[in-house]
Design a protein around this motif. Structure first.
Motif, PDB file in Angstrom:
ATOM      1  N   UNK A 142     -34.070  32.016 -11.188  1.00  0.00           N
ATOM      2  CA  UNK A 142     -34.717  31.661 -12.434  1.00  0.00           C
ATOM      3  C   UNK A 142     -35.592  30.455 -12.111  1.00  0.00           C
ATOM      4  N   UNK A 143     -36.897  30.595 -12.297  1.00  0.00           N
ATOM      5  CA  UNK A 143     -37.826  29.527 -11.940  1.00  0.00           C
ATOM      6  C   UNK A 143     -38.541  29.062 -13.203  1.00  0.00           C
ATOM      7  N   UNK A 144     -38.631  27.738 -13.346  1.00  0.00           N
ATOM      8  CA  UNK A 144     -39.177  27.114 -14.551  1.00  0.00           C
ATOM      9  C   UNK A 144     -40.581  26.582 -14.267  1.00  0.00           C
ATOM     10  N   UNK A 145     -41.527  26.918 -15.141  1.00  0.00           N
ATOM     11  CA  UNK A 145     -42.911  26.466 -15.003  1.00  0.00           C
ATOM     12  C   UNK A 145     -43.300  25.705 -16.263  1.00  0.00           C
ATOM     13  N   UNK A 146     -44.105  24.657 -16.074  1.00  0.00           N
ATOM     14  CA  UNK A 146     -44.663  23.981 -17.249  1.00  0.00           C
ATOM     15  C   UNK A 146     -45.696  24.909 -17.872  1.00  0.00           C
ATOM     16  N   UNK A 147     -45.594  25.101 -19.181  1.00  0.00           N
ATOM     17  CA  UNK A 147     -46.429  26.098 -19.840  1.00  0.00           C
ATOM     18  C   UNK A 147     -47.898  25.692 -19.971  1.00  0.00           C
ATOM     19  N   UNK A 148     -48.207  24.455 -20.378  1.00  0.00           N
ATOM     20  CA  UNK A 148     -49.637  24.161 -20.581  1.00  0.00           C
ATOM     21  C   UNK A 148     -50.517  24.369 -19.336  1.00  0.00           C
ATOM     22  N   UNK A 149     -50.112  23.911 -18.124  1.00  0.00           N
ATOM     23  CA  UNK A 149     -51.030  24.140 -17.006  1.00  0.00           C
ATOM     24  C   UNK A 149     -51.195  25.623 -16.651  1.00  0.00           C
ATOM     25  N   UNK A 150     -50.218  26.447 -16.980  1.00  0.00           N
ATOM     26  CA  UNK A 150     -50.377  27.881 -16.680  1.00  0.00           C
ATOM     27  C   UNK A 150     -51.550  28.462 -17.443  1.00  0.00           C
ATOM     28  N   UNK A 205     -43.521  22.269 -23.295  1.00  0.00           N
ATOM     29  CA  UNK A 205     -43.117  23.678 -23.370  1.00  0.00           C
ATOM     30  C   UNK A 205     -43.119  24.280 -21.963  1.00  0.00           C
ATOM     31  N   UNK A 206     -42.248  25.260 -21.769  1.00  0.00           N
ATOM     32  CA  UNK A 206     -42.042  25.800 -20.425  1.00  0.00           C
ATOM     33  C   UNK A 206     -41.888  27.314 -20.462  1.00  0.00           C
ATOM     34  N   UNK A 207     -42.061  27.933 -19.298  1.00  0.00           N
ATOM     35  CA  UNK A 207     -41.818  29.364 -19.141  1.00  0.00           C
ATOM     36  C   UNK A 207     -40.783  29.536 -18.037  1.00  0.00           C
ATOM     37  N   UNK A 208     -39.760  30.335 -18.323  1.00  0.00           N
ATOM     38  CA  UNK A 208     -38.645  30.539 -17.393  1.00  0.00           C
ATOM     39  C   UNK A 208     -38.669  32.008 -16.961  1.00  0.00           C
TER      40      UNK A 208
END
Lengths: 200, 107
Positions: free
Chosen positions: B69-77, B85-88
């Motif tokens: 399970x990898x977590x990414x910061x949502x705004x820079x995506x 906010x984040x995307x998992x």
């Protein structure tokens, strides 16, 4: 939604079942059991799991550690189902589930996904503008709550453990479960306490 | 399970998703979303090992791969969205490379 099956597809299915039975791969009983399991799966199962987690700390710990075992503890057969993961909302974090690639959904505990879950619009938008999508459900998060969009891309299936609403102290599991809808378990909605309870 | 290799990454590790596009080379089945290729995130948890869906889809022998399970910061995506906010996302190990430790992606 989907058109009724055509006679030739029904005939094809019957030939397939006959061949599988002839090879000893499945039995009539196994097919009937799976059919019953599929028919029984509904969001009420997930709701019962959440309600129990709200009142039973040991069950809550199990639910967050091993969703599959927690489902089985509620009498759900998880044989052949993908592993279930449960993600816990907190006062500063809210989860919302999507499958951007297709329509992965915890069917064993929620039943069939609703059409919107499979729509291009939901799948494309919720990873990109989750708060706008939530707002269209009337779901506005309190200030200071971060959104974690869970893109269900592989072998797990995910369900949300929402926060127990204020004003439900002393409620029975059954009464609590009634607050937990399918949309709450996917994370597009929050459990709403009855107005009377909220006003107290 | 015992023949599975030990996970290469641990929770908290910074990882970069390979900037690879196998779909440009021919038929394939990939569970790594387009929007994450080349992006940097943080390992949240190890989910276990599963037969590689890229082989399963073509009925080939499918070696088990570690899934994270990898977590990414949502705004820079997306260059939009709310900071924090984040995307998992579930990503298989062969799609991940080590990334520089503290590097925060610019929003």
């Amino acid at each position: 939604m989907s058109p009724p099956p055509r006679p030739d597809s029904i005939a094809g299915l019957e030939r397939l079942i006959a061949a599988l039975k002839a090879k000893g791969i499945v039995t009539e009983e196994e097919l009937a059991a799976r059919q019953a399991q599929t028919d029984k799966a509904s969001p009420e199962t997930g709701a019962r799991m959440v309600a129990r987690a709200w009142v039973d700390p040991a069950y809550r710990a199990l639910l967050l550690r091993d969703g599959t075992a927690a489902a089985e503890a509620m009498g759900v057969s998880m044989a052949g189902a993908p592993p279930l993961g449960v993600l816990e909302d907190t006062p500063t974090r809210h989860h919302v589930i999507v499958c951007t690639l297709c329509s992965c959904y915890p069917r064993a505990v929620l039943g069939y996904p609703p059409p919107w879950y499979k729509s291009f619009a939901y799948r494309a938008r919720v990873v990109r503008e989750p708060r706008a999508v939530l707002a269209e459900w009337g779901t506005v998060l309190p200030p200071g709550v971060e959104v974690r969009v869970v893109d269900s891309t592989a072998d797990y299936r995910w369900m949300v453990l929402p926060l127990r609403p204020a004003g439900t102290e002393g409620w029975s599991e059954g009464r609590l479960a009634a607050l937990v809808t399918r949309d709450v378990l996917v994370g597009v909605a929050l459990p709403q306490p009855p107005v009377a309870a909220a006003a107290e | 399970m015992s023949d599975d290799a030990a996970p290469r990454f641990s929770p908290g590790d910074r990882v970069q998703v390979r900037d690879d596009w196998p779909e440009r080379r021919g038929p394939c089945h990939i569970r790594t979303p387009h929007y994450l290729r080349g992006r940097t995130g943080t390992v949240e948890r190890v989910l276990g090992a599963f037969p590689n869906p890229e082989d399963l889809a073509f009925a080939r022998p499918a070696p088990r791969r570690v899934l994270y399970h990898v977590l990414f910061d949502q705004p820079p995506l997306w260059r939009e969205g709310e900071p924090g906010d984040q995307v998992l996302v579930e990503i298989f190990e062969h799609w991940l490379e080590p990334a520089a430790a503290p590097a925060k992606e610019a929003a």
